[in-house]
Design a protein around this motif. Sequence first.
Motif, PDB file in Angstrom:
ATOM      1  N   UNK A 127     -11.723  -1.789   0.697  1.00 15.94           N
ATOM      2  CA  UNK A 127     -10.427  -2.420   0.475  1.00 15.94           C
ATOM      3  C   UNK A 127     -10.210  -3.461   1.566  1.00 15.94           C
ATOM      4  N   UNK A 128      -9.434  -4.497   1.254  1.00 10.95           N
ATOM      5  CA  UNK A 128      -9.129  -5.474   2.298  1.00 10.95           C
ATOM      6  C   UNK A 128      -8.324  -4.807   3.409  1.00 10.95           C
ATOM      7  N   UNK A 129      -8.343  -5.398   4.576  1.00 12.80           N
ATOM      8  CA  UNK A 129      -7.589  -4.844   5.700  1.00 12.80           C
ATOM      9  C   UNK A 129      -6.117  -4.813   5.335  1.00 12.80           C
ATOM     10  N   UNK A 130      -5.539  -3.630   5.290  1.00 17.01           N
ATOM     11  CA  UNK A 130      -4.170  -3.469   4.833  1.00 17.01           C
ATOM     12  C   UNK A 130      -3.153  -3.376   5.956  1.00 17.01           C
ATOM     13  N   UNK A 131      -3.565  -2.951   7.134  1.00 16.26           N
ATOM     14  CA  UNK A 131      -2.611  -2.731   8.215  1.00 16.26           C
ATOM     15  C   UNK A 131      -1.887  -4.038   8.533  1.00 16.26           C
ATOM     16  N   UNK A 132      -0.561  -3.981   8.508  1.00 15.37           N
ATOM     17  CA  UNK A 132       0.254  -5.151   8.772  1.00 15.37           C
ATOM     18  C   UNK A 132       0.710  -5.881   7.527  1.00 15.37           C
ATOM     19  N   UNK A 133       0.087  -5.626   6.392  1.00 16.44           N
ATOM     20  CA  UNK A 133       0.486  -6.308   5.156  1.00 16.44           C
ATOM     21  C   UNK A 133       1.747  -5.685   4.587  1.00 16.44           C
ATOM     22  N   UNK A 134       2.506  -6.507   3.862  1.00 22.54           N
ATOM     23  CA  UNK A 134       3.746  -6.045   3.262  1.00 22.54           C
ATOM     24  C   UNK A 134       3.622  -6.023   1.750  1.00 22.54           C
ATOM     25  N   UNK A 135       4.383  -5.128   1.145  1.00 18.42           N
ATOM     26  CA  UNK A 135       4.400  -4.998  -0.297  1.00 18.42           C
ATOM     27  C   UNK A 135       5.717  -4.421  -0.750  1.00 18.42           C
ATOM     28  N   UNK A 136       5.760  -3.950  -1.996  1.00 21.64           N
ATOM     29  CA  UNK A 136       6.972  -3.403  -2.590  1.00 21.64           C
ATOM     30  C   UNK A 136       6.660  -2.030  -3.166  1.00 21.64           C
ATOM     31  N   UNK A 137       7.576  -1.085  -2.953  1.00 25.44           N
ATOM     32  CA  UNK A 137       7.408   0.254  -3.519  1.00 25.44           C
ATOM     33  C   UNK A 137       7.564   0.177  -5.036  1.00 25.44           C
ATOM     34  N   UNK A 138       6.549   0.598  -5.763  1.00 21.60           N
ATOM     35  CA  UNK A 138       6.556   0.568  -7.220  1.00 21.60           C
ATOM     36  C   UNK A 138       7.288   1.793  -7.762  1.00 21.60           C
ATOM     37  N   UNK A 139       7.325   2.840  -6.977  1.00 18.86           N
ATOM     38  CA  UNK A 139       8.023   4.065  -7.343  1.00 18.86           C
ATOM     39  C   UNK A 139       8.649   4.644  -6.090  1.00 18.86           C
ATOM     40  N   UNK A 140       9.536   5.616  -6.239  1.00 20.23           N
ATOM     41  CA  UNK A 140      10.121   6.265  -5.077  1.00 20.23           C
ATOM     42  C   UNK A 140       9.022   6.948  -4.268  1.00 20.23           C
ATOM     43  N   UNK A 141       9.056   6.763  -2.951  1.00 16.71           N
ATOM     44  CA  UNK A 141       8.102   7.435  -2.071  1.00 16.71           C
ATOM     45  C   UNK A 141       8.810   8.652  -1.495  1.00 16.71           C
ATOM     46  N   UNK A 142       8.333   9.858  -1.867  1.00 17.87           N
ATOM     47  CA  UNK A 142       9.004  11.105  -1.484  1.00 17.87           C
ATOM     48  C   UNK A 142       8.097  12.090  -0.796  1.00 17.87           C
ATOM     49  N   UNK A 143       7.344  11.925   0.140  1.00 21.96           N
ATOM     50  CA  UNK A 143       6.965  10.690   0.815  1.00 21.96           C
ATOM     51  C   UNK A 143       5.742  10.021   0.197  1.00 21.96           C
ATOM     52  N   UNK A 144       5.165  10.577  -0.875  1.00 19.70           N
ATOM     53  CA  UNK A 144       3.956  10.001  -1.474  1.00 19.70           C
ATOM     54  C   UNK A 144       4.345   9.188  -2.702  1.00 19.70           C
ATOM     55  N   UNK A 145       3.656   8.063  -2.923  1.00 14.97           N
ATOM     56  CA  UNK A 145       3.915   7.242  -4.095  1.00 14.97           C
ATOM     57  C   UNK A 145       2.984   6.045  -4.149  1.00 14.97           C
ATOM     58  N   UNK A 146       3.387   5.023  -4.889  1.00 19.03           N
ATOM     59  CA  UNK A 146       2.559   3.830  -5.064  1.00 19.03           C
ATOM     60  C   UNK A 146       3.323   2.598  -4.601  1.00 19.03           C
TER      61      UNK A 146
END
Length: 98
Positions: free
Chosen positions: A41-60
């Motif tokens: 996977x590309x280096x993800x640390x520091x990248x921003x995104x949007x929660x596609x589902x509620x994180x409770x605490x696990x999600x996408x």
Amino acid sequence: GIILMFILMKYLPKMPIPGFILQRQIGAGRVVTPEAASEPEPELVGQEGVAVMDLRPVGKVAIGDRRYDVISSGEFIKKGTKVRVIAKEQMRTIVEAV
């Protein structure tokens, strides 16, 4: 019955049955092969995104055009909230709300 069984054994494997052969696909036309699944996977640390589902605490979350399974840093994060990747530990990607 025996004659029917022999006829089916001869012709059934050649018949085009939709969905008979399982193909795992992600997105439009991208077939997942063992080689593609092991791509780094590309280096993800520091990248921003949007929660596609509620994180409770696990999600996408969606980062760029890909979705990732993540775990929040402990808090509940609602769907649609901007998140930032703060750590990548083995198979876990940890995010926090921005």
